[in-house]
Design a protein around this motif. Structure first.
Motif, PDB file in Angstrom:
ATOM      1  N   VAL A 478      12.909  21.823  21.981  1.00 58.34           N
ATOM      2  CA  VAL A 478      12.330  23.044  22.546  1.00 58.34           C
ATOM      3  C   VAL A 478      13.392  24.111  22.784  1.00 58.34           C
ATOM      4  N   ASP A 479      14.607  23.692  23.145  1.00 55.12           N
ATOM      5  CA  ASP A 479      15.660  24.671  23.443  1.00 55.12           C
ATOM      6  C   ASP A 479      16.007  25.534  22.241  1.00 55.12           C
ATOM      7  N   GLU A 480      15.737  25.047  21.031  1.00 58.26           N
ATOM      8  CA  GLU A 480      16.114  25.788  19.835  1.00 58.26           C
ATOM      9  C   GLU A 480      14.944  26.540  19.209  1.00 58.26           C
ATOM     10  N   TRP A 481      13.810  26.558  19.887  1.00 57.76           N
ATOM     11  CA  TRP A 481      12.664  27.300  19.365  1.00 57.76           C
ATOM     12  C   TRP A 481      12.877  28.811  19.466  1.00 57.76           C
ATOM     13  N   LYS A 482      13.879  29.221  20.219  1.00 57.46           N
ATOM     14  CA  LYS A 482      14.092  30.656  20.424  1.00 57.46           C
ATOM     15  C   LYS A 482      14.554  31.372  19.153  1.00 57.46           C
ATOM     16  N   ASP A 483      14.858  30.599  18.107  1.00 58.98           N
ATOM     17  CA  ASP A 483      15.194  31.232  16.832  1.00 58.98           C
ATOM     18  C   ASP A 483      14.292  30.728  15.711  1.00 58.98           C
ATOM     19  N   VAL A 484      13.114  30.192  16.077  1.00 55.62           N
ATOM     20  CA  VAL A 484      12.166  29.702  15.079  1.00 55.62           C
ATOM     21  C   VAL A 484      10.837  30.433  15.212  1.00 55.62           C
ATOM     22  N   LEU A 485      10.117  30.157  16.295  1.00 55.56           N
ATOM     23  CA  LEU A 485       8.835  30.829  16.509  1.00 55.56           C
ATOM     24  C   LEU A 485       9.035  32.293  16.863  1.00 55.56           C
ATOM     25  N   ILE A 486      10.128  32.595  17.545  1.00 62.77           N
ATOM     26  CA  ILE A 486      10.454  33.978  17.899  1.00 62.77           C
ATOM     27  C   ILE A 486      11.891  34.248  17.477  1.00 62.77           C
ATOM     28  N   ARG A 487      12.258  35.505  17.522  1.00 61.36           N
ATOM     29  CA  ARG A 487      13.667  35.858  17.376  1.00 61.36           C
ATOM     30  C   ARG A 487      14.109  36.374  18.739  1.00 61.36           C
ATOM     31  N   ALA A 488      14.712  35.480  19.509  1.00 61.43           N
ATOM     32  CA  ALA A 488      15.137  35.827  20.860  1.00 61.43           C
ATOM     33  C   ALA A 488      16.234  36.876  20.811  1.00 61.43           C
ATOM     34  N   PRO A 489      16.373  37.678  21.858  1.00 63.09           N
ATOM     35  CA  PRO A 489      17.476  38.662  21.883  1.00 63.09           C
ATOM     36  C   PRO A 489      18.822  37.958  21.857  1.00 63.09           C
ATOM     37  N   TRP A 490      19.828  38.658  21.380  1.00 64.42           N
ATOM     38  CA  TRP A 490      21.139  38.039  21.204  1.00 64.42           C
ATOM     39  C   TRP A 490      21.711  37.541  22.519  1.00 64.42           C
ATOM     40  N   TRP A 491      21.445  38.229  23.619  1.00 63.12           N
ATOM     41  CA  TRP A 491      22.012  37.797  24.887  1.00 63.12           C
ATOM     42  C   TRP A 491      21.328  36.546  25.427  1.00 63.12           C
ATOM     43  N   LYS A 492      20.254  36.097  24.760  1.00 62.65           N
ATOM     44  CA  LYS A 492      19.605  34.843  25.119  1.00 62.65           C
ATOM     45  C   LYS A 492      20.070  33.674  24.246  1.00 62.65           C
ATOM     46  N   MET A 493      20.539  33.960  23.058  1.00 65.69           N
ATOM     47  CA  MET A 493      20.941  32.895  22.132  1.00 65.69           C
ATOM     48  C   MET A 493      22.404  32.531  22.370  1.00 65.69           C
ATOM     49  N   ASP A 494      22.652  31.860  23.515  1.00 63.52           N
ATOM     50  CA  ASP A 494      24.019  31.518  23.892  1.00 63.52           C
ATOM     51  C   ASP A 494      24.462  30.150  23.379  1.00 63.52           C
ATOM     52  N   THR A 495      23.555  29.393  22.750  1.00 64.09           N
ATOM     53  CA  THR A 495      23.924  28.079  22.217  1.00 64.09           C
ATOM     54  C   THR A 495      23.701  28.040  20.712  1.00 64.09           C
ATOM     55  N   ARG A 496      24.492  27.215  20.054  1.00 59.06           N
ATOM     56  CA  ARG A 496      24.334  27.011  18.611  1.00 59.06           C
ATOM     57  C   ARG A 496      23.228  26.001  18.346  1.00 59.06           C
ATOM     58  N   PRO A 497      22.628  26.057  17.164  1.00 57.47           N
ATOM     59  CA  PRO A 497      21.672  24.996  16.804  1.00 57.47           C
ATOM     60  C   PRO A 497      22.397  23.667  16.640  1.00 57.47           C
ATOM     61  N   HIS A 498      21.746  22.598  17.079  1.00 61.56           N
ATOM     62  CA  HIS A 498      22.343  21.265  17.017  1.00 61.56           C
ATOM     63  C   HIS A 498      21.811  20.558  15.781  1.00 61.56           C
ATOM     64  N   PHE A 499      22.651  20.367  14.787  1.00 61.63           N
ATOM     65  CA  PHE A 499      22.228  19.720  13.551  1.00 61.63           C
ATOM     66  C   PHE A 499      22.408  18.213  13.647  1.00 61.63           C
ATOM     67  N   THR A 500      23.656  17.774  13.730  1.00 65.73           N
ATOM     68  CA  THR A 500      23.919  16.335  13.793  1.00 65.73           C
ATOM     69  C   THR A 500      25.336  16.129  14.296  1.00 65.73           C
ATOM     70  N   GLY A 501      25.566  15.005  14.967  1.00 59.42           N
ATOM     71  CA  GLY A 501      26.902  14.660  15.414  1.00 59.42           C
ATOM     72  C   GLY A 501      27.419  15.578  16.497  1.00 59.42           C
ATOM     73  N   GLU A 502      28.748  15.682  16.550  1.00 65.43           N
ATOM     74  CA  GLU A 502      29.384  16.521  17.558  1.00 65.43           C
ATOM     75  C   GLU A 502      29.323  17.986  17.140  1.00 65.43           C
ATOM     76  N   TYR A 503      29.207  18.843  18.138  1.00 61.20           N
ATOM     77  CA  TYR A 503      29.205  20.271  17.842  1.00 61.20           C
ATOM     78  C   TYR A 503      29.631  21.038  19.081  1.00 61.20           C
ATOM     79  N   LYS A 504      30.123  22.235  18.848  1.00 55.29           N
ATOM     80  CA  LYS A 504      30.530  23.116  19.939  1.00 55.29           C
ATOM     81  C   LYS A 504      29.294  23.885  20.395  1.00 55.29           C
TER      82      LYS A 504
END
Length: 522
Positions: A478-504
């Motif tokens: 759910v946390d990553e829906w902000k760039d799927v169903l909607i295009r959230a404003p840039w100041w809301k997209m503070d996290t990267r999408p989590h694909f697999t394994g470790e990530y920043k």
């Protein structure tokens, strides 16, 4: 006893193989006899009229040989910065040719080589090679130069607002375009050669500390498995590295735009740049990435969200509208209002074919016109596709071969397919339209439901380098829906999408919602 014999035979085969490899390596090494080296290189480049062998003397004493390919090397630089200074030397000693090259040749990139294979690789890249008598080493000079296309906007990915530059066929220009946008030394560019004859340079680009290490290793492993005569275009690499090669959906994202690649790298993805093509490959990708356009992120987020919803709607229309029309006309008359049903029946009164055959005729004709428009010259391609569609559609209705509503359905479907940003995803939807029409003509709405369920199951089974193709909807994040169903404003997209394994996880500081600055007045 048998184990000892097998072990002995295995050891002998290993030693024999190592001795053969050692002898091959020795034969590949340069000799200290210039005549032998020249004869070997001339035999390698036999019947190569564009390969130039230029003999000369360094300072009138030491004999040397310069080899380069006409059209790939900068001949003006060779004359001015290589031949002229070396031939005019008068008082230099030749005990250390390395020092002599460094002092007299004003070329930034000079590499020492010791084998014939290295010579041929450098010559093929356009770098002239110097071989000196009584020396077992040669020198490759970075003086390649060939005709190349200028950087311009990609015709297939044009935007109203955004950068107006695209990749070209020269890989070093493409890497420089990425370096201009990401100026951190954490941007890594690792090169590989693929193709026995073409020796195509493929660059693996990623952000160190952002991209998952296991993802990078998986990309390298899949590329290293490719053993083929040659790679001409990035599409050939795509087919070798996909998770499911039999799926109609692309499991990698192909683009000509450096800004899209830059955004993907900042998200932790890996990009592949292939020499000789302007198309780069981004992995992993998802279905929703294929439906996103770069322009979504350059305008206001409310407009971007509305356009994204419109794109999803037209994706469904492009896939299901003809099959829904066939199902309703053939089996489900009760779903249509009476007035509309009478109008549609009147238009179909003179049509001799059932709705299924009528839909297939029109869809195949439309796809043929679209393909003809792409293959014809630009001056006549658009005119043929547009005028041909109008003339053929009007003539078919007048002749009673198809009905007017069917022409409208096919036209709306064609327009809807053009709203899909990626051509590879668009053509997959276009091809799936035909089995959906067949299912609708045979089973009606039940056939459409079966087709949609089968398609969803197939999409759920797809992976792109281990990442679920329907992520983050399935599995649900759910946390990553902000760039799927909607295009959230840039100041809301503070996290990267989590694909697999470790990530920043975090890519920007929190709490950056804009607003007026308030100062406390004491």
């Amino acid at each position: 006893m048998n184990r000892m014999i097998r072990k002995l035979f295995k050891t002998n085969r290993t030693e024999k193989k190592q001795s053969i490899e050692t002898s091959i390596q020795k034969q590949d090494l340069l000799s200290n006899n210039l005549l032998e080296n020249e004869n070997k290189l001339r035999s390698i480049y036999k019947n190569g009229s564009d390969v130039i062998f230029r003999s000369f003397f360094i300072g009138g004493k030491e004999k040397a040989l310069l080899i380069y390919i006409d059209g790939l090397s900068n001949m003006e630089e060779i004359d001015e910065n290589v031949l002229s200074p070396l031939m005019q030397i008068t008082d230099e000693k030749f005990d250390h040719v390395n020092d002599l090259i460094e002092k007299k040749i004003s070329v930034s990139d000079v590499k020492e080589i010791r084998a014939f294979s290295e010579c041929t690789n450098e010559i093929s890249l356009g770098n002239p090679v110097i071989v000196v008598d009584k020396r077992k080493t040669g020198f490759a000079l970075g003086l390649s130069k060939w005709e190349m296309r200028s950087v311009e906007e990609p015709s297939a990915e044009m935007v109203v607002k955004g950068p107006r530059e695209g990749f070209v066929e020269t890989i070093r220009i493409n890497t420089s375009l990425l370096r201009r946008k990401i100026r951190s030394p954490d941007l890594k560019m690792e090169s590989m050669e693929i193709g026995r004859y073409t020796k195509t340079n493929v660059v693996i680009s990623y952000l160190e500390g952002v991209a998952d290490k296991t993802l990078i290793e998986e990309v390298k492993n899949r590329l290293s498995r490719i053993d083929i005569d040659g790679i001409v275009e990035s599409g050939m690499v795509e087919e070798f590295i996909e998770d499911n090669p039999y799926s109609p959906f692309p499991q990698v994202l192909s683009t000509e735009r450096p800004d899209i690649v830059t955004s993907a790298l900042l998200e932790g993805r890996v990009a592949l740049l292939v020499d000789g093509t302007p198309f780069s490959i981004i992995v992993p990708t998802t279905l929703y990435s294929l439906l996103q356009a770069s322009e979504d992120y350059y305008g206001r987020f409310l407009i971007g969200t509305a356009i994204r919803w419109l794109r999803y709607l037209f994706l469904v229309i492009s896939l299901l509208l003809p099959s829904l029309y066939v199902a309703v006309i053939t089996y489900h008359h009760e779903m249509v209002p009476t007035t509309l049903l009478i109008s549609m029946a009147a238009s179909r009164e003179q049509v001799p074919f059932p709705a299924l055959i009528e839909a297939l005729i029109m869809e195949i004709t439309f796809e043929a016109l679209r393909e003809a428009g792409l293959r014809l010259p630009k001056q006549v391609g658009a005119a043929v596709s547009i005028v041909g569609a109008l003339v053929i559609g009007e003539a078919a209705v007048s002749a009673g071969i198809v009905s007017a509503p069917m022409v409208m359905v096919v036209a709306i479907t064609g327009i809807a397919s053009f709203t899909i940003p990626r051509y590879s995803a668009s053509i997959a939807i276009r091809m799936l339209r035909f089995p959906m029409i067949l299912l609708a003509g045979i089973l009606g709405l039940l056939g459409i439901m079966l087709g949609v369920i089968t398609l969803i199951i197939h999409l759920c089974t797809l992976r792109s380098f281990g990442v679920p193709f329907l992520s983050p909807m399935a599995p649900m994040q759910v946390d990553e829906w902000k760039d799927v169903l909607i295009r959230a404003p840039w100041w809301k997209m503070d996290t990267r999408p989590h694909f697999t394994g470790e990530y920043k996880k975090y890519r920007q500081a929190p709490g950056q919602k804009p607003g007026p600055t308030r100062e406390d007045n004491n």
